[in-house]
Write a protein that holds these residues in place. Sequence first.
Motif, PDB file in Angstrom:
ATOM      1  N   ALA A  67       0.831  -1.203   0.000  1.00  0.00           N
ATOM      2  CA  ALA A  67       0.000   0.000   0.000  1.00  0.00           C
ATOM      3  C   ALA A  67       0.867   1.255   0.000  1.00  0.00           C
ATOM      4  O   ALA A  67       1.995   1.260   0.523  1.00  0.00           O
ATOM      5  N   PRO A  68       0.368   2.350  -0.581  1.00  0.00           N
ATOM      6  CA  PRO A  68       1.129   3.609  -0.591  1.00  0.00           C
ATOM      7  C   PRO A  68       1.259   4.178   0.824  1.00  0.00           C
ATOM      8  O   PRO A  68       0.357   4.024   1.656  1.00  0.00           O
ATOM      9  N   THR A  69       2.368   4.822   1.082  1.00  0.00           N
ATOM     10  CA  THR A  69       2.580   5.452   2.391  1.00  0.00           C
ATOM     11  C   THR A  69       2.525   6.976   2.296  1.00  0.00           C
ATOM     12  O   THR A  69       2.480   7.654   3.321  1.00  0.00           O
ATOM     13  N   THR A  70       2.543   7.494   1.071  1.00  0.00           N
ATOM     14  CA  THR A  70       2.497   8.938   0.863  1.00  0.00           C
ATOM     15  C   THR A  70       1.169   9.322   0.223  1.00  0.00           C
ATOM     16  O   THR A  70       0.726   8.698  -0.742  1.00  0.00           O
ATOM     17  N   LYS A  71       0.552  10.345   0.778  1.00  0.00           N
ATOM     18  CA  LYS A  71      -0.735  10.809   0.263  1.00  0.00           C
ATOM     19  C   LYS A  71      -0.534  11.425  -1.130  1.00  0.00           C
ATOM     20  O   LYS A  71       0.362  12.246  -1.341  1.00  0.00           O
ATOM     21  N   VAL A  72      -1.406  11.011  -2.068  1.00  0.00           N
ATOM     22  CA  VAL A  72      -1.309  11.505  -3.442  1.00  0.00           C
ATOM     23  C   VAL A  72      -2.691  11.874  -3.943  1.00  0.00           C
ATOM     24  O   VAL A  72      -3.666  11.161  -3.715  1.00  0.00           O
ATOM     25  N   LYS A  73      -2.766  13.026  -4.595  1.00  0.00           N
ATOM     26  CA  LYS A  73      -3.989  13.427  -5.304  1.00  0.00           C
ATOM     27  C   LYS A  73      -3.560  13.907  -6.673  1.00  0.00           C
ATOM     28  O   LYS A  73      -2.871  14.927  -6.798  1.00  0.00           O
ATOM     29  N   VAL A  74      -3.935  13.158  -7.715  1.00  0.00           N
ATOM     30  CA  VAL A  74      -3.483  13.465  -9.069  1.00  0.00           C
ATOM     31  C   VAL A  74      -4.677  13.584 -10.004  1.00  0.00           C
ATOM     32  O   VAL A  74      -5.766  13.060  -9.742  1.00  0.00           O
ATOM     33  N   GLN A  75      -4.457  14.278 -11.100  1.00  0.00           N
ATOM     34  CA  GLN A  75      -5.513  14.422 -12.097  1.00  0.00           C
ATOM     35  C   GLN A  75      -5.814  13.066 -12.723  1.00  0.00           C
ATOM     36  O   GLN A  75      -4.914  12.293 -13.043  1.00  0.00           O
ATOM     37  N   ARG A  76      -7.087  12.787 -12.873  1.00  0.00           N
ATOM     38  CA  ARG A  76      -7.522  11.512 -13.446  1.00  0.00           C
ATOM     39  C   ARG A  76      -7.192  11.475 -14.945  1.00  0.00           C
ATOM     40  O   ARG A  76      -7.486  12.407 -15.686  1.00  0.00           O
ATOM     41  N   ASN A  77      -6.571  10.398 -15.375  1.00  0.00           N
ATOM     42  CA  ASN A  77      -6.272  10.214 -16.795  1.00  0.00           C
ATOM     43  C   ASN A  77      -7.443   9.530 -17.494  1.00  0.00           C
ATOM     44  O   ASN A  77      -8.021   8.583 -16.965  1.00  0.00           O
ATOM     45  N   LYS A  78      -7.773  10.022 -18.662  1.00  0.00           N
ATOM     46  CA  LYS A  78      -8.806   9.349 -19.452  1.00  0.00           C
ATOM     47  C   LYS A  78      -8.186   8.158 -20.168  1.00  0.00           C
ATOM     48  O   LYS A  78      -7.067   8.232 -20.673  1.00  0.00           O
ATOM     49  N   ALA A  79      -8.933   7.056 -20.188  1.00  0.00           N
ATOM     50  CA  ALA A  79      -8.425   5.872 -20.869  1.00  0.00           C
ATOM     51  C   ALA A  79      -8.302   6.143 -22.362  1.00  0.00           C
ATOM     52  O   ALA A  79      -9.162   6.802 -22.953  1.00  0.00           O
ATOM     53  N   PRO A  80      -7.236   5.666 -22.997  1.00  0.00           N
ATOM     54  CA  PRO A  80      -7.101   5.859 -24.453  1.00  0.00           C
ATOM     55  C   PRO A  80      -8.265   5.200 -25.183  1.00  0.00           C
ATOM     56  O   PRO A  80      -8.778   4.160 -24.759  1.00  0.00           O
ATOM     57  N   LYS A  81      -8.678   5.829 -26.280  1.00  0.00           N
ATOM     58  CA  LYS A  81      -9.755   5.246 -27.069  1.00  0.00           C
ATOM     59  C   LYS A  81      -9.192   4.162 -27.978  1.00  0.00           C
ATOM     60  O   LYS A  81      -8.144   4.316 -28.590  1.00  0.00           O
TER      61      LYS A  81
END
Length: 477
Positions: A145-159
Amino acid sequence: MNALLETDYIENVTYDEISVGQTATLTRTISNEDIQAFAAVSGDTNPAHLNAEYAADTLFHGVIAHGMWGGSLISALLGTVFPGPGTIYLEQDLHFTKPVRIADTLTVTVKVAAKDDAKKRVELDCEVVNQKGACVLYGKARVLAPTTKVKVQRNKAPKIHLFDAQARLRALLALGADMPAAKCAVVHPCDPESLSGAIDAAQLGLIEAVLIGPEVRIRHVAKEAGIELGDVRIIDTPYSEAAAEKAAEMAAKGEVEMLMKGSLHTDELIHAVLSQKALRTGRRMSHVFRFDVPLYRKPILITDAALNIQPTLMEKKDIIQNAIDFARIAGIDQPKVAILAAVETVNPAMPSTLDAAALCKMADRGQINGGVLDGPLAFDNAISAQAASIKHIESPVAGDVDILAVPDLEAGNMLAKQLEYLAGASGAGVVLGARVPIALTSRADGPDARVASALLAKLVVHNARRDHERKNWHQEA
């Protein structure tokens, strides 16, 4: 620039925030396109997933999804929802209990079963159930599990744009499945592509082939390419021009119902046809391309990209009428025609826009029948309703076009080859306007394009047969 919403971000759950018993879910409905995309990416082309006829005779009595497609949903949940970004997959065991079918809605649930504080590892119970509440898949996952808090922009799945050229070809060939073969003169088939295309078309029941050309050369090509000629009839002629003349003569006498271009120049064949008065109809001969384009939802016709270099207004009238008549033969009741130019407004400095406006008025007055015309239209607003809307164009054709009428051969030829070589389109072509259709392709085209072109010509032959039968019936009545 639009501000990002909270839902445009992914925020993870760190190891310290995770507690035993905590759960997370994800829901997804599977489509046939999902199954095909998974097969394309994984290389797993098991017919149980892709072949409905085969799958109907299996234990599951129908197409089912790949088992690992369900497993991939667990991975998606772990990587994007819980724990989310920063999670490292360590282990996964899976048990498959029921098949997943097209249109099933699956809900994936993971539940924290245990934590290892020393190694920051988390063990999760995983379960996937369908819309009926039946478990289709279960197992255990172990992650770091991650130990550092992360908030990132959601990537759109490639078409992923799925395009099965062979499936499109089978669907096209099905249009002529119940029609008897057409008697066809194959003109100068002296290379492997044109000869194999003709023989394939004959074996598929599209044509009853008569090969016209230098017999010794044809048999040599067949031997070198491993093509079985069987008992196919060959008419020996010394060179391509003589082959074209003989084929046109046979067509004029009614000995064949269609022609098929081999490895000779188009103008040689067309000249031979025009020299036979019995083959003339009074209408301008023109070529129609039919393309299956990966990014367009239905077949599209392009005319004229092969015969008429700089057609006049009245020649364009015939060209468009030929295309409309063919589209109706192919099953489009009222084809929509976009008359292309570089712009969508009439401009006296651009003759193509004046012709487009005149052609639309000719259609209004009944000089062109059977279709819905609009023009001038630029390519983007002919193909895209959104592009037309942005430019405030109200059109019954824009975004739903069946036929693209180009201003001249150069524009049409470049458009057709761009679709084929840059957009991955599969095409076929037929010449109309004479007493017999001509299956016409480029010398660079392979056997599949030639087979498809033979089918287009066969449809025209079948329509002519029906018209002849109706005419005889009325005369007898």
